[in-house]
Design a protein around this motif. Structure first.
Motif, PDB file in Angstrom:
ATOM      1  N   LEU A   1       0.826  -1.196   0.000  1.00  0.00           N
ATOM      2  CA  LEU A   1       0.000   0.000   0.000  1.00  0.00           C
ATOM      3  C   LEU A   1       0.863   1.250   0.000  1.00  0.00           C
ATOM      4  O   LEU A   1       1.880   1.301   0.688  1.00  0.00           O
ATOM      5  CB  LEU A   1      -0.870   0.052   1.268  1.00  0.00           C
ATOM      6  N   ASP A   2       0.431   2.257  -0.730  1.00  0.00           N
ATOM      7  CA  ASP A   2       0.959   3.597  -0.525  1.00  0.00           C
ATOM      8  C   ASP A   2       0.366   4.076   0.800  1.00  0.00           C
ATOM      9  O   ASP A   2      -0.671   3.562   1.228  1.00  0.00           O
ATOM     10  CB  ASP A   2       0.535   4.500  -1.688  1.00  0.00           C
ATOM     11  N   ARG A   3       0.999   5.019   1.472  1.00  0.00           N
ATOM     12  CA  ARG A   3       0.474   5.481   2.764  1.00  0.00           C
ATOM     13  C   ARG A   3      -0.453   6.681   2.597  1.00  0.00           C
ATOM     14  O   ARG A   3      -1.653   6.576   2.786  1.00  0.00           O
ATOM     15  CB  ARG A   3       1.623   5.817   3.725  1.00  0.00           C
ATOM     16  N   ASP A   4       0.111   7.828   2.233  1.00  0.00           N
ATOM     17  CA  ASP A   4      -0.654   9.070   2.183  1.00  0.00           C
ATOM     18  C   ASP A   4      -1.598   9.055   0.989  1.00  0.00           C
ATOM     19  O   ASP A   4      -1.175   8.952  -0.155  1.00  0.00           O
ATOM     20  CB  ASP A   4       0.284  10.275   2.109  1.00  0.00           C
ATOM     21  N   GLY A   5      -2.895   9.126   1.269  1.00  0.00           N
ATOM     22  CA  GLY A   5      -3.905   9.080   0.231  1.00  0.00           C
ATOM     23  C   GLY A   5      -4.584   7.730   0.104  1.00  0.00           C
ATOM     24  O   GLY A   5      -5.634   7.618  -0.516  1.00  0.00           O
ATOM     25  N   VAL A   6      -3.986   6.694   0.681  1.00  0.00           N
ATOM     26  CA  VAL A   6      -4.569   5.351   0.667  1.00  0.00           C
ATOM     27  C   VAL A   6      -4.977   4.956   2.086  1.00  0.00           C
ATOM     28  O   VAL A   6      -6.117   4.548   2.329  1.00  0.00           O
ATOM     29  CB  VAL A   6      -3.590   4.310   0.077  1.00  0.00           C
ATOM     30  N   ILE A   7      -4.046   5.083   3.024  1.00  0.00           N
ATOM     31  CA  ILE A   7      -4.317   4.735   4.421  1.00  0.00           C
ATOM     32  C   ILE A   7      -4.802   5.962   5.187  1.00  0.00           C
ATOM     33  O   ILE A   7      -5.767   5.901   5.942  1.00  0.00           O
ATOM     34  CB  ILE A   7      -3.054   4.161   5.095  1.00  0.00           C
ATOM     35  N   ASN A   8      -4.112   7.060   4.996  1.00  0.00           N
ATOM     36  CA  ASN A   8      -4.477   8.298   5.690  1.00  0.00           C
ATOM     37  C   ASN A   8      -4.691   9.416   4.680  1.00  0.00           C
ATOM     38  O   ASN A   8      -4.259   9.325   3.534  1.00  0.00           O
ATOM     39  CB  ASN A   8      -3.406   8.694   6.715  1.00  0.00           C
TER      40      ASN A   8
END
Length: 187
Positions: free
Chosen positions: A6-13
């Motif tokens: 997963l990418d973090r910024d924009g996917v998780i948060n």
């Protein structure tokens, strides 16, 4: 081994044009943490591959970056989930290495460390560079409409042919788990 990157910024948060510089600025996208916990509970190992040029730009330091990731892990633990590893590219885009997306370095490195073929790995992102990195690694690109995803979909509609698109990580997780459950079981 079942894994998801997963990418973090924009996917998780939630993402920010001003960067996520502290725990106070970190806000999970509704349903994303529960989705990661569901993936873990369904037997998936979850990894993050994230550009973090705010480090190279001097906007935040490694302690702040680690504090955000620690908060992410703590919140996931409360839900019965976890991130197995977080790969990140800290450099300024003007001094990009092969690890910085859209280059495939982070994805290829994780695949090598896990002794997996990249073709088996779904890579979930919200930006065109996430899709480019997954394609360059020969992994399976997945676009979510959160973060920059709607803009990415609008600007690259023709180039997204063959890329699965979901409203958010929760929607992708439901589809992935349902597909896994539909596979014949070998005893």
């Amino acid at each position: 081994m079942k894994i998801v990157i997963l990418d973090r910024d924009g996917v998780i948060n939630e993402d920010s044009p001003d960067y996520i510089k502290s725990v106070a600025e970190w806000r999970p996208i509704p349903g994303s943490l529960e989705a990661i916990a569901r993936l873990c509970q369904a037997g998936f190992r979850v990894f993050v591959a994230s550009n973090q040029s705010g480090l190279g730009r001097g906007l935040f330091d490694y302690d702040a970056f680690c504090a955000v990731n620690d908060t992410l892990q703590q919140r996931l633990a409360e839900l019965g989930g976890r991130i197995d590893a977080i790969a990140f590219a800290p450099e300024h885009p003007d001094r990009a290495t092969p690890m910085r997306k859209p280059a495939p370095g982070m994805i290829l490195d994780l695949a090598r460390r896990l002794n997996l073929s990249p073709e088996l790995i779904p890579v979930v992102g919200d930006s065109w560079r996430d899709i480019e990195a997954a394609r360059a690694a020969k992994a399976r690109p997945i676009l979510v409409r959160t973060g920059n995803g709607l803009r990415t979909e609008a600007e690259h509609r023709a180039e997204l042919r063959g890329v699965a698109v979901y409203d958010d990580l929760a929607a992708y997780t439901r589809a992935l788990i349902a597909a896994q459950q539909a596979l014949p079981q070998i005893n």
